[in-house]
Write a protein that holds these residues in place. Structure first.
Motif, PDB file in Angstrom:
ATOM      1  N   THR A   1      46.240  40.456  34.748  1.00  0.00           N
ATOM      2  CA  THR A   1      46.203  40.526  36.199  1.00  0.00           C
ATOM      3  C   THR A   1      47.211  39.568  36.832  1.00  0.00           C
ATOM      4  O   THR A   1      47.386  38.449  36.371  1.00  0.00           O
TER       5      THR A   1
ATOM      6  N   ASP B   1      44.435  41.437  43.684  1.00  0.00           N
ATOM      7  CA  ASP B   1      44.882  41.420  42.296  1.00  0.00           C
ATOM      8  C   ASP B   1      45.374  42.808  41.904  1.00  0.00           C
ATOM      9  O   ASP B   1      45.060  43.807  42.562  1.00  0.00           O
TER      10      ASP B   1
ATOM     11  N   ALA C   1      47.904  38.047  40.720  1.00  0.00           N
ATOM     12  CA  ALA C   1      47.319  37.964  42.063  1.00  0.00           C
ATOM     13  C   ALA C   1      48.414  37.757  43.092  1.00  0.00           C
ATOM     14  O   ALA C   1      49.428  37.097  42.819  1.00  0.00           O
TER      15      ALA C   1
ATOM     16  N   ILE D   1      39.259  35.849  41.063  1.00  0.00           N
ATOM     17  CA  ILE D   1      40.155  36.771  40.356  1.00  0.00           C
ATOM     18  C   ILE D   1      40.422  36.265  38.943  1.00  0.00           C
ATOM     19  O   ILE D   1      40.396  37.022  37.973  1.00  0.00           O
TER      20      ILE D   1
ATOM     21  N   THR E   1      35.944  45.442  46.314  1.00  0.00           N
ATOM     22  CA  THR E   1      36.141  45.393  44.862  1.00  0.00           C
ATOM     23  C   THR E   1      35.991  46.780  44.261  1.00  0.00           C
ATOM     24  O   THR E   1      35.133  47.563  44.683  1.00  0.00           O
TER      25      THR E   1
ATOM     26  N   CYS F   1      39.273  44.472  36.545  1.00  0.00           N
ATOM     27  CA  CYS F   1      38.364  43.342  36.381  1.00  0.00           C
ATOM     28  C   CYS F   1      37.533  43.534  35.124  1.00  0.00           C
ATOM     29  O   CYS F   1      37.136  44.651  34.781  1.00  0.00           O
TER      30      CYS F   1
ATOM     31  N   GLY G   1      40.502  46.513  40.673  1.00  0.00           N
ATOM     32  CA  GLY G   1      40.914  45.241  41.264  1.00  0.00           C
ATOM     33  C   GLY G   1      40.096  44.907  42.503  1.00  0.00           C
ATOM     34  O   GLY G   1      39.161  45.616  42.866  1.00  0.00           O
TER      35      GLY G   1
ATOM     36  N   SER H   1      39.501  38.233  35.557  1.00  0.00           N
ATOM     37  CA  SER H   1      40.731  38.860  35.085  1.00  0.00           C
ATOM     38  C   SER H   1      40.683  39.092  33.578  1.00  0.00           C
ATOM     39  O   SER H   1      40.074  38.331  32.836  1.00  0.00           O
TER      40      SER H   1
ATOM     41  N   TRP I   1      32.396  41.711  40.806  1.00  0.00           N
ATOM     42  CA  TRP I   1      32.070  40.491  41.520  1.00  0.00           C
ATOM     43  C   TRP I   1      30.613  40.565  41.978  1.00  0.00           C
ATOM     44  O   TRP I   1      30.152  41.590  42.477  1.00  0.00           O
TER      45      TRP I   1
END
Length: 386
Positions: free
Chosen positions: A314, A337, A316, A306, A369, A341, A373, A310, A345
């Motif tokens: 952000t 989060d 978390a 994260i 994802t 993003c 977030g 971020s 990811w």
């Protein structure tokens, strides 16, 4: 009498007159028409059955099919043999098992433009489809064959579901074995390249100090002092290897405070500190060592990802909770989060490591994802299966 019935009676009378040569008596045509109507349906069914047998092969026998299929399933036969049994019973050109549009097994030849499909469900889960290729010129299966498919759908769905679970277990075990072998390789490399030479050097230095005591005591003292420093380095190396197996903070601080200590220095991609809130029971029950390490690795790994993705705004949220009273033997770790993003990811060593840590103790890990977030959820059993 309806017009249709009157027409039928008159037709019977006409046929009688053609055959016998005289007009039948009153009531005879109606009686003959009723007799023919009563016998029509059984005769039609027999004709249809005969035609089905001529076109599809012998009539499908549900009891025989279930018996033969049950024998295959009990013996642990592979899916192609299940289909061979069904195909020979139904007398169709081909039959296939498909999952997510991909053929798992096929018997005979398939024409995808001329098939009938039966959905296979294990409980509420759709586990696949049984696809039957129809003979040329036919739009459907005979009723007997359809009845057979309805009977075998449930056991086939359960067998297919079990086969898929077995394959997933095999893959999971392979990942665990791979992870263990990689860990052994890392330890061997650390011991061979780090600790081994250090201990060898200590041994040689000790011999040198012994030889110098009688001839040059001052140099022997300096050598022993240098030896003390080498021993300190060796101790540090041993600690590094041990902490690689299990974080020291877990034993010193406990799970929650160990996670808090580890994620405190993390910063977002733009350098700003990452805000992390932790919600956990005031007192967790004693956890198996493997579960504690898995929860620690997942929590730290997810928060690290994260932070990496971020945009600086952000925050978390990390939650540790015991499952509902219906299933108390479960620890759920959730990391989410609240900001967008900077990039999606991508599966790498860190994410793969989280999956392996969770799977090797019989838990489940899900990573969801979106551009808004990410959410990571790990369910870890407090009783590890043998």
């Amino acid at each position: 009498m309806s017009p249709g019935a009157a027409t039928s009676v008159e037709g019977v009378a006409a046929v009688w007159e053609m055959v016998v040569g005289s007009r039948p008596g009153k009531g005879v045509p109606a009686l003959l028409a009723a007799t023919i109507a009563a016998g029509y349906q059984p005769v039609r069914q027999r004709v249809e059955a005969s035609m089905d047998e001529m076109l599809f092969g012998r009539s499908a026998d549900p009891v025989e099919t279930l018996t033969r299929l049950g024998t295959d399933l009990t013996a642990g036969a592979p899916p192609p043999l299940w289909l061979h049994t069904l195909r020979s019973t139904l007398g169709v050109p081909g039959i296939a098992l498909r999952q997510d549009g991909t053929a798992v097994a096929t018997a005979g030849t398939m024409d995808d433009g001329h098939t009938t499909r039966t959905a296979l469900h294990a409980g509420a889960e759709h586990v696949g489809d049984l696809v039957v290729c129809l003979p040329p010129g036919h739009l459907g299966l005979p009723r007997a064959a359809t009845a057979v498919l309805e009977l075998v759908a449930a056991p086939l769905a359960q067998a297919l579901h079990a086969a898929r679970l077995s394959e997933q277990l095999r893959v999971s075990r392979g990942r665990v074995v791979t992870a263990l072998e990689e860990e052994r390789r890392r330890m061997r490399r650390d011991l061979h390249d780090g600790l081994g030479p250090a201990l060898t050097g200590i041994a040689y230095t000790t011999d040198a100090a012994v030889n110098l005591i009688a001839t040059d005591p001052e140099r022997a003292v300096r050598t022993l002092r240098g030896l003390r420093a080498d021993i300190g380095d060796a101790i540090t190396e041993i600690r590094r290897i041990v902490y690689g197996l299990r974080p020291r903070a877990l034993d010193e601080l406990g799970l929650v405070d160990a996670v808090r200590q580890r994620i405190a220095p993390l910063r977002a991609a733009d350098g700003r500190p990452l805000t992390v809130t932790i919600d956990a029971p005031q007192r967790l029950p004693p956890l198996p060592a493997a579960v504690e390490v898995a929860a620690y690795r997942v929590a730290v790994g997810a928060v690290t990802n994260i932070a990496r993705h971020s945009d600086g705004t952000t925050a978390a949220a990390l939650t540790l909770e015991l499952a509902a009273p219906a299933d108390p033997a479960l620890l759920r770790v959730t990391i989410a989060d609240s900001g967008p993003c900077t990039e999606t990811w991508t599966p790498g060593v860190g994410i793969q490591s989280m999956y392996e840590r969770v799977e090797e103790i019989g838990g489940t890990l899900t990573i969801h994802t979106t551009p808004q977030g990410a959410t990571v959820t790990a369910d870890l059993p407090l009783v590890i299966p043998a």
